[in-house]
Design a protein around this motif. Sequence first.
Motif, PDB file in Angstrom:
ATOM      1  N   ALA A 154      -8.873 -26.904  21.970  1.00 32.39           N
ATOM      2  CA  ALA A 154      -8.831 -28.328  21.646  1.00 32.39           C
ATOM      3  C   ALA A 154      -8.985 -28.595  20.154  1.00 32.39           C
ATOM      4  CB  ALA A 154      -9.908 -29.077  22.426  1.00 32.39           C
ATOM      5  N   VAL A 155      -9.909 -27.911  19.516  1.00 30.29           N
ATOM      6  CA  VAL A 155     -10.192 -28.199  18.110  1.00 30.29           C
ATOM      7  C   VAL A 155      -9.001 -27.887  17.195  1.00 30.29           C
ATOM      8  CG1 VAL A 155     -11.643 -27.581  16.139  1.00 30.29           C
ATOM      9  CG2 VAL A 155     -12.686 -28.003  18.369  1.00 30.29           C
ATOM     10  N   PRO A 156      -8.380 -26.703  17.271  1.00 26.17           N
ATOM     11  CA  PRO A 156      -7.205 -26.470  16.412  1.00 26.17           C
ATOM     12  C   PRO A 156      -6.049 -27.417  16.692  1.00 26.17           C
ATOM     13  CG  PRO A 156      -8.070 -24.393  17.230  1.00 26.17           C
ATOM     14  CD  PRO A 156      -8.769 -25.480  17.984  1.00 26.17           C
ATOM     15  N   VAL A 157      -5.798 -27.717  17.980  1.00 24.42           N
ATOM     16  CA  VAL A 157      -4.700 -28.626  18.312  1.00 24.42           C
ATOM     17  C   VAL A 157      -4.941 -30.006  17.712  1.00 24.42           C
ATOM     18  CG1 VAL A 157      -3.557 -29.853  20.204  1.00 24.42           C
ATOM     19  CG2 VAL A 157      -4.007 -27.400  20.395  1.00 24.42           C
ATOM     20  N   LEU A 158      -6.165 -30.509  17.837  1.00 27.92           N
ATOM     21  CA  LEU A 158      -6.504 -31.808  17.241  1.00 27.92           C
ATOM     22  C   LEU A 158      -6.432 -31.742  15.718  1.00 27.92           C
ATOM     23  CD1 LEU A 158      -9.543 -32.861  19.474  1.00 27.92           C
ATOM     24  CD2 LEU A 158      -7.238 -33.808  19.515  1.00 27.92           C
ATOM     25  N   LEU A 159      -6.912 -30.647  15.141  1.00 26.95           N
ATOM     26  CA  LEU A 159      -6.919 -30.498  13.690  1.00 26.95           C
ATOM     27  C   LEU A 159      -5.511 -30.441  13.119  1.00 26.95           C
ATOM     28  CD1 LEU A 159      -8.550 -29.972  11.079  1.00 26.95           C
ATOM     29  CD2 LEU A 159      -8.441 -27.531  11.617  1.00 26.95           C
ATOM     30  N   PHE A 160      -4.596 -29.824  13.846  1.00 31.45           N
ATOM     31  CA  PHE A 160      -3.237 -29.660  13.346  1.00 31.45           C
ATOM     32  C   PHE A 160      -2.319 -30.846  13.649  1.00 31.45           C
ATOM     33  CE2 PHE A 160      -3.999 -24.871  14.109  1.00 31.45           C
ATOM     34  CZ  PHE A 160      -4.689 -24.782  12.918  1.00 31.45           C
ATOM     35  N   SER A 161      -2.695 -31.695  14.606  1.00 33.91           N
ATOM     36  CA  SER A 161      -1.762 -32.742  15.032  1.00 33.91           C
ATOM     37  C   SER A 161      -2.307 -34.155  14.873  1.00 33.91           C
ATOM     38  CB  SER A 161      -1.352 -32.503  16.493  1.00 33.91           C
ATOM     39  OG  SER A 161      -2.498 -32.490  17.331  1.00 33.91           O
ATOM     40  N   ILE A 162      -3.366 -34.496  15.595  1.00 35.32           N
ATOM     41  CA  ILE A 162      -3.821 -35.882  15.691  1.00 35.32           C
ATOM     42  C   ILE A 162      -4.796 -36.264  14.591  1.00 35.32           C
ATOM     43  CG2 ILE A 162      -4.964 -37.552  17.202  1.00 35.32           C
ATOM     44  CD1 ILE A 162      -4.050 -35.866  19.576  1.00 35.32           C
ATOM     45  N   LEU A 163      -5.766 -35.412  14.308  1.00 29.52           N
ATOM     46  CA  LEU A 163      -6.843 -35.748  13.377  1.00 29.52           C
ATOM     47  C   LEU A 163      -6.355 -36.163  11.988  1.00 29.52           C
ATOM     48  CD1 LEU A 163      -9.890 -35.977  13.017  1.00 29.52           C
ATOM     49  CD2 LEU A 163      -9.934 -33.574  12.331  1.00 29.52           C
ATOM     50  N   PRO A 164      -5.378 -35.463  11.370  1.00 28.96           N
ATOM     51  CA  PRO A 164      -4.931 -35.891  10.030  1.00 28.96           C
ATOM     52  C   PRO A 164      -4.412 -37.322  10.008  1.00 28.96           C
ATOM     53  CG  PRO A 164      -4.154 -33.676  10.497  1.00 28.96           C
ATOM     54  CD  PRO A 164      -4.740 -34.190  11.770  1.00 28.96           C
ATOM     55  N   SER A 165      -3.660 -37.727  11.018  1.00 31.15           N
ATOM     56  CA  SER A 165      -3.133 -39.097  11.061  1.00 31.15           C
ATOM     57  C   SER A 165      -4.248 -40.113  11.221  1.00 31.15           C
ATOM     58  CB  SER A 165      -2.136 -39.236  12.216  1.00 31.15           C
ATOM     59  OG  SER A 165      -1.043 -38.361  12.044  1.00 31.15           O
ATOM     60  N   ILE A 166      -5.246 -39.784  12.053  1.00 32.34           N
ATOM     61  CA  ILE A 166      -6.370 -40.702  12.259  1.00 32.34           C
ATOM     62  C   ILE A 166      -7.151 -40.886  10.963  1.00 32.34           C
ATOM     63  CG2 ILE A 166      -8.551 -41.024  13.464  1.00 32.34           C
ATOM     64  CD1 ILE A 166      -7.345 -39.619  15.866  1.00 32.34           C
ATOM     65  N   LEU A 167      -7.447 -39.789  10.295  1.00 31.95           N
ATOM     66  CA  LEU A 167      -8.218 -39.872   9.054  1.00 31.95           C
ATOM     67  C   LEU A 167      -7.446 -40.594   7.954  1.00 31.95           C
ATOM     68  CD1 LEU A 167      -9.815 -36.293   8.929  1.00 31.95           C
ATOM     69  CD2 LEU A 167     -10.901 -38.442   9.604  1.00 31.95           C
ATOM     70  N   GLU A 168      -6.145 -40.317   7.867  1.00 32.96           N
ATOM     71  CA  GLU A 168      -5.339 -40.945   6.823  1.00 32.96           C
ATOM     72  C   GLU A 168      -5.212 -42.446   7.045  1.00 32.96           C
ATOM     73  OE1 GLU A 168      -1.237 -39.905   4.357  1.00 32.96           O
ATOM     74  OE2 GLU A 168      -1.661 -38.944   6.280  1.00 32.96           O
ATOM     75  N   SER A 169      -5.258 -42.883   8.319  1.00 35.32           N
ATOM     76  CA  SER A 169      -5.142 -44.310   8.625  1.00 35.32           C
ATOM     77  C   SER A 169      -6.362 -45.103   8.194  1.00 35.32           C
ATOM     78  CB  SER A 169      -4.907 -44.502  10.127  1.00 35.32           C
ATOM     79  OG  SER A 169      -6.044 -44.089  10.872  1.00 35.32           O
TER      80      SER A 169
END
Length: 284
Positions: free
Chosen positions: A209-224
């Motif tokens: 879960a952690v790598p998948v979130l780190l590589f896909s969803i998390l960057p967009s959430i943080l950048e928003s």
Amino acid sequence: MRKHNAHAMTTTQTSSPSTGAAQLRSPGFLATIDAERIKFFTLKTGPIVTAVLGLFIVLAALLSSLSLISPSSNPNPQADPITSVTELRFVDTVLWMAIVFAVVSVLFATTEDSSGQIKLSFLATPKRVPVVLAKTIVIGMIGFAIGTIASALAMLVPLAVLSTSEVTYQFDLPEAATLAVASGIFMAMIGTVSLAFGLLVKNVIVAIAVPVLLFSILPSILESIGNGVVTTIVGFLPSVAGRVILTTFPNPAGLEAWPGMAVLVGWAALLVALACVVLRRRDA
């Protein structure tokens, strides 16, 4: 007779330690790498999923090429028709398939631990660092091979599909070679980061879960969030930094192509080193 028996006892006593040492001697590093290679290709899903993701990169390029010569029946009247494309259009699928390879890498790291077979590996190679490095080399070589070969084919397919169309394919061999190598490095490093995290975390679900979130969803959430400091940090996350050379999107931290890839390599090296330290201190 006594002298003969004494000589036989001496021979037996002196030869036993050497025989025991030979039996306990750990295999060489190349043998450890080969053992890890065999383990990967004996997994039920790893090799199959890896091959499928490579084929999907090529298939995506084929479908993208076909879409250029067979435009939608309901085109957007405000959109300008595409008359020219570059190699970059056909390698963007590598970014998404790398996430699939991340899952394969995590499973390669955690399957032995969950089944208890990791103890056998550590018995064969008591020094745990060589095992970690061997796993890293295997997953890195597989990722590099898949990324390089699949992206190269993905850039070659449009040469045939678009040859008779009105769309100009601006194919440049040095640029294509650079993108193919960059795709291989990106895939290898994403796999290495995920492998190292899987070695650090025993829980398979968390390790996936952690790598998948780190590589896909998390960057967009943080950048928003819109905060300047947070946005800059996002630019240094592994996948965001490493993808610069494979996409037209600017890096939030202003990183260029190869410096961004260097950041991804740095993440991989750091996590592998951390995995080596943790596994040396952890009970199998």
